[in-house]
Design an enzyme around this catalytic site. Structure first.
Site, mmCIF file in Angstrom:
data_model
loop_
_atom_site.group_PDB
_atom_site.id
_atom_site.type_symbol
_atom_site.label_atom_id
_atom_site.label_comp_id
_atom_site.label_asym_id
_atom_site.label_seq_id
_atom_site.Cartn_x
_atom_site.Cartn_y
_atom_site.Cartn_z
ATOM 1 N N TYR A 73 27.364 77.319 52.190
ATOM 2 C CA TYR A 73 27.424 76.381 51.054
ATOM 3 C C TYR A 73 26.377 76.759 50.006
ATOM 4 C CZ TYR A 73 26.195 72.285 48.298
ATOM 5 O OH TYR A 73 25.872 71.457 47.259
ATOM 6 N N LYS A 111 26.559 78.180 45.882
ATOM 7 C CA LYS A 111 25.846 77.655 44.696
ATOM 8 C C LYS A 111 25.055 78.775 44.032
ATOM 9 C CE LYS A 111 27.219 73.455 44.760
ATOM 10 N NZ LYS A 111 28.167 73.020 43.734
ATOM 11 N N SER A 120 22.200 72.894 43.053
ATOM 12 C CA SER A 120 21.525 72.105 44.094
ATOM 13 C C SER A 120 20.164 72.706 44.385
ATOM 14 C CB SER A 120 22.383 72.162 45.358
ATOM 15 O OG SER A 120 21.655 71.707 46.472
HETATM 16 P P1 NAD Z 1 32.103 64.866 46.210
HETATM 17 O O1 NAD Z 1 32.744 65.578 47.350
HETATM 18 O O2 NAD Z 1 32.051 63.386 46.245
HETATM 19 O O3 NAD Z 1 32.801 65.324 44.836
HETATM 20 C C1 NAD Z 1 33.364 66.593 44.660
HETATM 21 C C2 NAD Z 1 34.764 66.387 44.113
HETATM 22 O O4 NAD Z 1 35.382 67.664 43.905
HETATM 23 C C3 NAD Z 1 35.660 65.608 45.068
HETATM 24 O O5 NAD Z 1 36.254 64.541 44.353
HETATM 25 C C4 NAD Z 1 36.708 66.624 45.523
HETATM 26 O O6 NAD Z 1 37.948 66.015 45.762
HETATM 27 C C5 NAD Z 1 36.732 67.592 44.345
HETATM 28 N N1 NAD Z 1 37.141 68.959 44.653
HETATM 29 C C6 NAD Z 1 36.663 69.788 45.610
HETATM 30 N N2 NAD Z 1 37.302 70.973 45.548
HETATM 31 C C7 NAD Z 1 38.187 70.907 44.539
HETATM 32 C C8 NAD Z 1 39.148 71.820 43.996
HETATM 33 N N3 NAD Z 1 39.334 73.033 44.500
HETATM 34 N N4 NAD Z 1 39.881 71.406 42.930
HETATM 35 C C9 NAD Z 1 39.724 70.168 42.416
HETATM 36 N N5 NAD Z 1 38.861 69.269 42.897
HETATM 37 C C10 NAD Z 1 38.100 69.634 43.949
HETATM 38 O O7 NAD Z 1 30.640 65.468 46.029
HETATM 39 P P2 NAD Z 1 29.435 64.993 45.121
HETATM 40 O O8 NAD Z 1 28.358 64.521 46.027
HETATM 41 O O9 NAD Z 1 29.910 64.138 44.032
HETATM 42 O O10 NAD Z 1 28.967 66.412 44.559
HETATM 43 C C11 NAD Z 1 29.417 66.914 43.315
HETATM 44 C C12 NAD Z 1 28.852 68.306 43.130
HETATM 45 O O11 NAD Z 1 27.432 68.263 43.215
HETATM 46 C C13 NAD Z 1 29.308 69.310 44.177
HETATM 47 O O12 NAD Z 1 29.528 70.556 43.542
HETATM 48 C C14 NAD Z 1 28.129 69.395 45.118
HETATM 49 O O13 NAD Z 1 28.050 70.648 45.764
HETATM 50 C C15 NAD Z 1 26.962 69.207 44.157
HETATM 51 N N6 NAD Z 1 25.763 68.669 44.809
HETATM 52 C C16 NAD Z 1 25.867 67.529 45.566
HETATM 53 C C17 NAD Z 1 24.747 67.051 46.230
HETATM 54 C C18 NAD Z 1 24.825 65.819 47.102
HETATM 55 O O14 NAD Z 1 23.964 65.652 47.974
HETATM 56 N N7 NAD Z 1 25.783 64.918 46.900
HETATM 57 C C19 NAD Z 1 23.521 67.711 46.103
HETATM 58 C C20 NAD Z 1 23.446 68.859 45.312
HETATM 59 C C21 NAD Z 1 24.586 69.323 44.678
HETATM 60 C C1 UD1 Z 2 20.877 67.896 52.447
HETATM 61 C C2 UD1 Z 2 21.691 69.145 52.615
HETATM 62 C C3 UD1 Z 2 21.146 70.255 51.736
HETATM 63 C C4 UD1 Z 2 21.064 69.799 50.286
HETATM 64 C C5 UD1 Z 2 20.219 68.529 50.216
HETATM 65 C C6 UD1 Z 2 20.169 67.971 48.789
HETATM 66 C C7 UD1 Z 2 22.488 69.002 54.920
HETATM 67 C C8 UD1 Z 2 22.373 69.528 56.300
HETATM 68 N N1 UD1 Z 2 21.660 69.529 54.013
HETATM 69 O O1 UD1 Z 2 19.632 68.134 53.103
HETATM 70 O O2 UD1 Z 2 21.965 71.387 51.801
HETATM 71 O O3 UD1 Z 2 20.467 70.804 49.511
HETATM 72 O O4 UD1 Z 2 20.777 67.519 51.070
HETATM 73 O O5 UD1 Z 2 21.387 67.443 48.436
HETATM 74 O O6 UD1 Z 2 23.345 68.178 54.621
HETATM 75 N N2 UD1 Z 2 17.920 62.665 58.675
HETATM 76 C C9 UD1 Z 2 17.764 61.942 59.832
HETATM 77 N N3 UD1 Z 2 18.870 61.401 60.411
HETATM 78 C C10 UD1 Z 2 20.132 61.551 59.890
HETATM 79 C C11 UD1 Z 2 20.285 62.292 58.692
HETATM 80 C C12 UD1 Z 2 19.150 62.844 58.121
HETATM 81 O O7 UD1 Z 2 16.655 61.793 60.350
HETATM 82 O O8 UD1 Z 2 21.101 61.052 60.481
HETATM 83 C C13 UD1 Z 2 16.736 63.253 58.050
HETATM 84 C C14 UD1 Z 2 16.816 64.752 57.902
HETATM 85 O O9 UD1 Z 2 16.257 65.396 59.005
HETATM 86 C C15 UD1 Z 2 16.002 64.971 56.621
HETATM 87 C C16 UD1 Z 2 16.195 63.685 55.811
HETATM 88 O O10 UD1 Z 2 16.671 62.729 56.738
HETATM 89 O O11 UD1 Z 2 14.674 65.099 56.952
HETATM 90 C C17 UD1 Z 2 17.195 63.839 54.704
HETATM 91 O O12 UD1 Z 2 18.377 64.422 55.233
HETATM 92 P P1 UD1 Z 2 19.652 64.719 54.304
HETATM 93 O O13 UD1 Z 2 20.089 63.473 53.668
HETATM 94 O O14 UD1 Z 2 20.641 65.454 55.160
HETATM 95 O O15 UD1 Z 2 19.084 65.662 53.136
HETATM 96 P P2 UD1 Z 2 18.448 67.124 53.195
HETATM 97 O O16 UD1 Z 2 17.802 67.377 54.491
HETATM 98 O O17 UD1 Z 2 17.572 67.270 52.018
#
Ligand code: NAD
Ligand code: UD1
Length: 336
Positions: free
Chosen positions: A148, A152, A124
């Site tokens: 968190y 990572k 991330s």
């Molecule tokens: P998500 O929660 O939708 O998917 C994660 C999946 O992992 C879920 O289906 C959950 O049930 C499963 N899981 C969690 N712990 C587990 C375990 N111990 N054993 C088996 N399954 C398990 O999240 P996502 O948004 O699809 O994110 C996927 C990955 O990408 C995560 O590692 C997250 O940290 C990373 N990531 C997500 C974002 C985002 O904003 N969505 C941003 C950066 C990185």
């Molecule tokens: C989130 C994660 C961060 C991750 C990043 C990329 C949180 C707290 N942080 O941050 O760890 O690295 O996504 O996946 O979840 N906002 C509003 N109102 C809301 C929600 C958000 O104004 O109800 C604003 C926030 O202040 C921010 C922007 O929208 O400026 C985006 O917010 P968000 O979707 O949470 O993403 P990140 O801030 O990038």
């Protein structure tokens, strides 16, 4: 090629499984469904008309994971499974360290035992901590500001140590910026449990009437309209980045890291305006206090992924909002 996908029932995992099935990969998913529903995988198979194998397995259950590897052979693993809410990780840090770190170590040990040494890891942009300048490049200093983020960063470090100890591993660290959007079919998308933390799922739930109004966290940032700027990348583009990374691993690159983002940012107000255009009505919103820990501006320099993987984000903010709206409108309560 046969790919094991951990966390494949989740938001990014399900979209990646869909694109992989369409490109002819054979897929096995392991997921404990702690933050997802099997329905997502049922729909992925319905959309593609292709089957995948699903095991409801927790990565903390080492024996069950061994059985999955014993029952099949895999060419590579994509590791999405993990807990992902920064705020929650501050309240329950041990659960985050246990789940994300121990789960990953179990996975790596079992992979090593079965000679599967090709891995794509979901990292991330949080690993850049508070970056001093934008756009953010892969060689920027790393740091984390919550448990968190530290999971990572620690996993990236564990993977670097593993590679140093045995350079027959090939590992791609994919640092996602802000994954959003949904599959254009409107049948799979993000299904957050409880009140969404992130901007776009929140906006989508306000648009569909599930939440009354959006709180805009601050409009006094040093940006053109005063609201924060982020790099929103469509989940289908992101999914395709995993396919390009798998192809890269076949060339034995060793340990590599890539930003997956769009090279540009959108403000909160721009996101609201784009979503209003997609759904055809106003999104009620009110400016409130800043959210602690928010950077004013964050976006990727994703040119390395373009040069080395041949990947770039193709979809626009209008595509993101149109696809998210289709998903939200057709599935106001997600998969349930
Ligand atoms: P998500 O929660 O939708 O998917 C994660 C999946 O992992 C879920 O289906 C959950 O049930 C499963 N899981 C969690 N712990 C587990 C375990 N111990 N054993 C088996 N399954 C398990 O999240 P996502 O948004 O699809 O994110 C996927 C990955 O990408 C995560 O590692 C997250 O940290 C990373 N990531 C997500 C974002 C985002 O904003 N969505 C941003 C950066 C990185
Ligand atoms: C989130 C994660 C961060 C991750 C990043 C990329 C949180 C707290 N942080 O941050 O760890 O690295 O996504 O996946 O979840 N906002 C509003 N109102 C809301 C929600 C958000 O104004 O109800 C604003 C926030 O202040 C921010 C922007 O929208 O400026 C985006 O917010 P968000 O979707 O949470 O993403 P990140 O801030 O990038």
């Amino acid at each position: 090629m046969k790919i094991l996908v951990t966390g494949g029932a989740g938001f990014i995992g399900s979209h990646t499984c869909l694109e992989m099935l369409q490109e002819g990969y054979e897929i096995t998913v392991v997921d404990n469904l702690c933050n997802s529903k099997e329905e997502a995988l049922i729909r992925v198979q319905a959309i593609t008309g292709k089957p995948l194998t699903f095991h409801k397995v927790d990565l903390l259950d080492r024996q069950a994971l061994e059985q999955v590897f014993a029952s099949d052979s895999f060419d590579a693993v994509i590791h999405f499974a993990g807990l992902k809410a920064p705020g929650e990780s501050v309240s329950i840090p041990l659960r985050y360290y246990q789940n994300n770190i121990t789960g990953t170590i179990n996975l790596l040990e079992v992979m090593a035992h079965y000679g599967v040494k090709s891995l794509v890891f979901s990292s991330s942009c949080t690993v850049y901590g508070e970056a001093k300048t934008v756009p953010i490049r892969e060689d920027f200093p790393l740091g984390a500001i919550n448990p968190y983020g530290r999971t990572k960063l620690m996993i990236e470090q564990i993977l670097a140590d593993l590679y140093t100890s045995d350079n027959s591993w090939d590992i791609a660290l994919l640092r996602y910026f802000n994954p959003v959007g949904a599959h254009p079919s409107g049948r799979i998308g993000e299904d957050p449990q409880g009140i969404p933390n992130n901007l776009l799922p929140y906006v989508a739930q306000v648009a569909v009437g599930r939440l009354p109004e959006l709180h805009v966290f601050g409009n006094d940032y040093p940006t053109p309209d005063g609201t924060c700027i982020r790099d929103y990348v469509h989940v289908v583009d992101l999914a395709l980045g995993h396919l390009r990374a798998l192809e890269k691993l076949q060339t034995h690159p060793g340990l590599v890291a890539y930003n997956l983002g769009t090279n540009r940012g959108h403000s909160v107000m721009e996101v609201i305006a784009a979503f209003e255009k997609a759904c055809g009505h106003a999104i009620p919103h009110r400016v409130v206090e800043r959210r602690p820990g928010d950077a004013a501006v964050s976006y990727a320099d994703a040119s390395k992924a373009n040069r080395e993987l041949g990947w770039r984000s193709e979809k626009s903010m209008d595509d993101i909002c149109a696809d998210m709206w289709r998903w939200q409108k057709n599935n106001p309560y997600g998969y349930s």
